[in-house]
Design a protein around this motif. Sequence first.
Motif, mmCIF file in Angstrom:
data_model
loop_
_atom_site.group_PDB
_atom_site.id
_atom_site.type_symbol
_atom_site.label_atom_id
_atom_site.label_comp_id
_atom_site.label_asym_id
_atom_site.label_seq_id
_atom_site.Cartn_x
_atom_site.Cartn_y
_atom_site.Cartn_z
ATOM 1 N N TYR A 4 0.824 -1.203 0.000
ATOM 2 C CA TYR A 4 0.000 0.000 0.000
ATOM 3 C C TYR A 4 0.863 1.259 0.000
ATOM 4 N N TYR A 5 0.348 2.286 -0.664
ATOM 5 C CA TYR A 5 0.949 3.612 -0.647
ATOM 6 C C TYR A 5 -0.033 4.602 -0.046
ATOM 7 N N GLY A 6 0.519 5.640 0.553
ATOM 8 C CA GLY A 6 -0.305 6.749 0.986
ATOM 9 C C GLY A 6 -0.532 7.708 -0.168
ATOM 10 N N GLN A 7 -1.189 8.825 0.135
ATOM 11 C CA GLN A 7 -1.484 9.808 -0.906
ATOM 12 C C GLN A 7 -0.271 10.654 -1.267
ATOM 13 N N GLY A 8 0.700 10.696 -0.395
ATOM 14 C CA GLY A 8 1.921 11.433 -0.690
ATOM 15 C C GLY A 8 1.914 12.852 -0.143
ATOM 16 N N THR A 9 3.111 13.410 -0.064
ATOM 17 C CA THR A 9 3.274 14.794 0.375
ATOM 18 C C THR A 9 4.407 15.438 -0.422
ATOM 19 N N GLN A 10 4.186 16.680 -0.819
ATOM 20 C CA GLN A 10 5.155 17.357 -1.679
ATOM 21 C C GLN A 10 6.286 17.961 -0.854
ATOM 22 N N VAL A 11 7.500 17.738 -1.302
ATOM 23 C CA VAL A 11 8.682 18.388 -0.733
ATOM 24 C C VAL A 11 9.336 19.196 -1.847
ATOM 25 N N THR A 12 9.488 20.489 -1.612
ATOM 26 C CA THR A 12 10.108 21.367 -2.588
ATOM 27 C C THR A 12 11.309 22.056 -1.945
ATOM 28 N N VAL A 13 12.461 21.901 -2.566
ATOM 29 C CA VAL A 13 13.690 22.508 -2.058
ATOM 30 C C VAL A 13 14.131 23.583 -3.039
ATOM 31 N N SER A 14 14.209 24.811 -2.546
ATOM 32 C CA SER A 14 14.597 25.934 -3.400
ATOM 33 C C SER A 14 16.084 26.237 -3.248
#
Length: 120
Positions: A109-119
Amino acid sequence: QVHLVESGGGLVQAGGSLILSCAASGTTDNIDVMAWYRQASGKSMRDLVAAIHRGGAISYSDTVKGRFTISRDDAKSTVYLHMNNLKVEDTAFYYCNSKGRNGFERFDYYGQGTQVTVSS
């Protein structure tokens, strides 16, 4: 069935840190391994970032070794990903994953995910 909910993503500058959390619910006693995957924009595949097995064995991808740490709190059925010294190339959607067995039937199973953005 196992339900996974990720949290902790966001925007951070290069060199910064973030902690991702993954709360599991359902038949968590049957989980053999919890892992974090990530998928960068434009890529079709999810790449394994880190995994922690039932017995405690841990593995990391070479790209994050020494910067990321996976851990778990069994009492809370939660897995964490501590991300330090983040780089622009760490930008991706991060997914929590659980693998195990219900009797002879394997689950993944996978979760819905979460965005990680590195500037930069």
